[in-house]
Write a protein that holds these residues in place. Structure first.
Motif, PDB file in Angstrom:
ATOM      1  N   THR A  10      48.401  67.058  32.690  1.00  0.00           N
ATOM      2  CA  THR A  10      47.966  67.330  34.064  1.00  0.00           C
ATOM      3  C   THR A  10      46.630  66.645  34.310  1.00  0.00           C
ATOM      4  OG1 THR A  10      49.086  69.471  34.003  1.00  0.00           O
ATOM      5  CG2 THR A  10      47.443  69.156  35.732  1.00  0.00           C
ATOM      6  N   ASN A  11      46.584  65.766  35.301  1.00  0.00           N
ATOM      7  CA  ASN A  11      45.412  64.920  35.545  1.00  0.00           C
ATOM      8  C   ASN A  11      44.093  65.671  35.693  1.00  0.00           C
ATOM      9  OD1 ASN A  11      46.898  62.565  35.397  1.00  0.00           O
ATOM     10  ND2 ASN A  11      47.338  62.508  37.596  1.00  0.00           N
ATOM     11  N   HIS A  12      44.097  66.774  36.446  1.00  0.00           N
ATOM     12  CA  HIS A  12      42.827  67.453  36.707  1.00  0.00           C
ATOM     13  C   HIS A  12      42.447  68.473  35.631  1.00  0.00           C
ATOM     14  CE1 HIS A  12      45.982  69.734  38.943  1.00  0.00           C
ATOM     15  NE2 HIS A  12      45.407  70.744  38.326  1.00  0.00           N
ATOM     16  N   ALA A  13      43.324  68.689  34.647  1.00  0.00           N
ATOM     17  CA  ALA A  13      43.044  69.718  33.626  1.00  0.00           C
ATOM     18  C   ALA A  13      41.804  69.412  32.783  1.00  0.00           C
ATOM     19  CB  ALA A  13      44.263  69.916  32.729  1.00  0.00           C
ATOM     20  N   ALA A  80      49.114  58.269  24.452  1.00  0.00           N
ATOM     21  CA  ALA A  80      47.852  57.522  24.562  1.00  0.00           C
ATOM     22  C   ALA A  80      47.304  57.591  25.979  1.00  0.00           C
ATOM     23  CB  ALA A  80      48.064  56.066  24.133  1.00  0.00           C
ATOM     24  N   LEU A  81      48.184  57.524  26.942  1.00  0.00           N
ATOM     25  CA  LEU A  81      47.803  57.578  28.354  1.00  0.00           C
ATOM     26  C   LEU A  81      47.131  58.913  28.687  1.00  0.00           C
ATOM     27  CD1 LEU A  81      48.184  56.182  31.239  1.00  0.00           C
ATOM     28  CD2 LEU A  81      50.220  57.599  31.439  1.00  0.00           C
ATOM     29  N   HIS A  82      47.723  59.991  28.217  1.00  0.00           N
ATOM     30  CA  HIS A  82      47.183  61.325  28.510  1.00  0.00           C
ATOM     31  C   HIS A  82      45.886  61.581  27.732  1.00  0.00           C
ATOM     32  CE1 HIS A  82      50.998  61.704  30.411  1.00  0.00           C
ATOM     33  NE2 HIS A  82      51.660  61.730  29.271  1.00  0.00           N
ATOM     34  N   LEU A  83      45.861  61.114  26.485  1.00  0.00           N
ATOM     35  CA  LEU A  83      44.670  61.330  25.656  1.00  0.00           C
ATOM     36  C   LEU A  83      43.450  60.626  26.256  1.00  0.00           C
ATOM     37  CD1 LEU A  83      43.271  62.413  23.151  1.00  0.00           C
ATOM     38  CD2 LEU A  83      44.166  60.458  21.860  1.00  0.00           C
ATOM     39  N   GLU A  84      43.697  59.475  26.865  1.00  0.00           N
ATOM     40  CA  GLU A  84      42.622  58.719  27.504  1.00  0.00           C
ATOM     41  C   GLU A  84      41.880  59.589  28.531  1.00  0.00           C
ATOM     42  OE1 GLU A  84      43.816  55.068  29.580  1.00  0.00           O
ATOM     43  OE2 GLU A  84      42.799  54.006  27.954  1.00  0.00           O
ATOM     44  N   SER A  85      42.640  60.365  29.296  1.00  0.00           N
ATOM     45  CA  SER A  85      42.037  61.251  30.305  1.00  0.00           C
ATOM     46  C   SER A  85      41.163  62.316  29.657  1.00  0.00           C
ATOM     47  CB  SER A  85      43.136  61.945  31.125  1.00  0.00           C
ATOM     48  OG  SER A  85      43.946  60.994  31.772  1.00  0.00           O
ATOM     49  N   TRP A  86      41.630  62.852  28.535  1.00  0.00           N
ATOM     50  CA  TRP A  86      40.867  63.907  27.850  1.00  0.00           C
ATOM     51  C   TRP A  86      39.603  63.360  27.202  1.00  0.00           C
ATOM     52  CZ3 TRP A  86      41.696  69.076  28.064  1.00  0.00           C
ATOM     53  CH2 TRP A  86      42.879  69.475  28.707  1.00  0.00           C
ATOM     54  N   MET A  87      39.693  62.112  26.708  1.00  0.00           N
ATOM     55  CA  MET A  87      38.539  61.525  26.015  1.00  0.00           C
ATOM     56  C   MET A  87      37.405  61.171  26.981  1.00  0.00           C
ATOM     57  SD  MET A  87      40.370  59.294  23.003  1.00  0.00           S
ATOM     58  CE  MET A  87      38.852  58.807  22.214  1.00  0.00           C
TER      59      MET A  87
END
Length: 205
Positions: A10-13, A80-87
Motif C-alpha cells: 500500500t503506497n501510503h502505508a 523490489a518495487l514495494h521495498l523501495e517505498s519502505w526504504m
C-alpha cells in the motif's frame, strides 16, 4: 504487534506508519512470487469460481507473451518495487525478511531469527512445532502440552490448480530481474530461481 499483509504493497502505508512510530520494527514474509501469485489466484477462485483462468489473467497478450503486471496477484510479487517505498522511510536495520519457504521447512529456525531481531529471548523453539501432513504446513503447539495446537485455518492449504508450464516459465523469466534486485537490496538470496524447474502444480497454498 499488528499484522496486515497489504501494508507492504500500500503506497501510503510507509509514510503513515513512520509518522506513528518511526522506530518500529518491521517483519516481512516473502515467498517465490510465482507460487505466491498462484496462491493468490487460488484464494480468489475459492470465493469467485466464475473468474477467468490464471493463464488468461496473467497476460495482456498471450501470443506476444506480454505479462499483465497490473494484475494485483502478479504486482504484489514485485517485491523490489514495494521495498523501495519502505526504504524511503525506514533503514534496512529496522526490517527483517522471513523466507516463506524456510518458514515451512524450518519454522523454529526462522522464528529464532525473528526473536533475535526483536531482541527477545528464544522461547519459541523446535519443540513448539510439529508438521501437519494433511495441511502441508507446520503447526504451533501451545506451551501447555494438553492444549490444542494452533494450525492454519481452512483458507490455507488448498490445492493449487494446474497451470500451463509455459506460463510458469514465462512468469519466472518476468520476475527474475526483480528478484535479483530484491536480493541485492536486502542482502539475502532467497534462491527462488532454483525452483524454476521444480514448481509443483499441485503444491499447497
Amino acid at each position: 504487534m499488528e499484522k496486515t499483509p497489504s501494508y507492504f504493497v500500500t503506497n501510503h502505508a510507509p509514510k503513515r506508519i513512520h509518522s506513528m512510530a518511526k522506530d518500529i520494527k518491521l517483519i516481512i514474509v516473502v515467498r517465490n512470487p510465482v507460487t505466491r501469485a498462484i496462491s493468490d489466484y487460488t484464494q480468489t477462485l475459492s470465493k469467485k469460481p466464475e473468474i477467468p483462468t490464471f493463464e488468461v489473467l496473467a497476460f495482456k497478450n498471450r501470443t506476444l507473451g506480454l505479462i499483465d503486471a497490473s494484475w494485483s496477484a502478479l504486482r504484489i510479487g514485485i517485491y523490489a518495487l514495494h521495498l523501495e517505498s519502505w526504504m524511503q522511510y525506514f533503514p534496512l536495520s529496522q526490517m527483517h525478511f522471513v523466507s516463506g519457504e524456510r518458514l515451512i521447512v524450518d519454522p523454529a529456525g526462522e522464528m529464532a531469527k525473528v526473536q533475535d531481531f526483536l531482541g527477545l529471548k528464544r522461547i519459541v523453539t523446535d519443540k513448539h512445532f510439529y508438521f501437519n501432513k494433511t495441511k502441508g504446513f507446520p503447526c504451533l503447539k501451545k506451551p501447555e502440552d494438553s492444549s490444542t495446537p494452533r494450525c492454519l485455518g481452512k483458507s490455507k492449504g488448498r490445492t493449487h490448480p494446474k497451470i500451463d508450464p509455459d506460463v510458469i516459465r514465462r512468469l519466472h523469466k518476468f520476475y527474475k530481474p526483480f528478484n535479483m534486485m530484491f536480493y541485492q537490496m536486502t542482502g539475502q538470496n532467497f534462491e527462488w530461481e532454483l525452483e524454476e524447474d521444480g514448481v509443483s502444480h499441485s503444491s499447497q497454498d
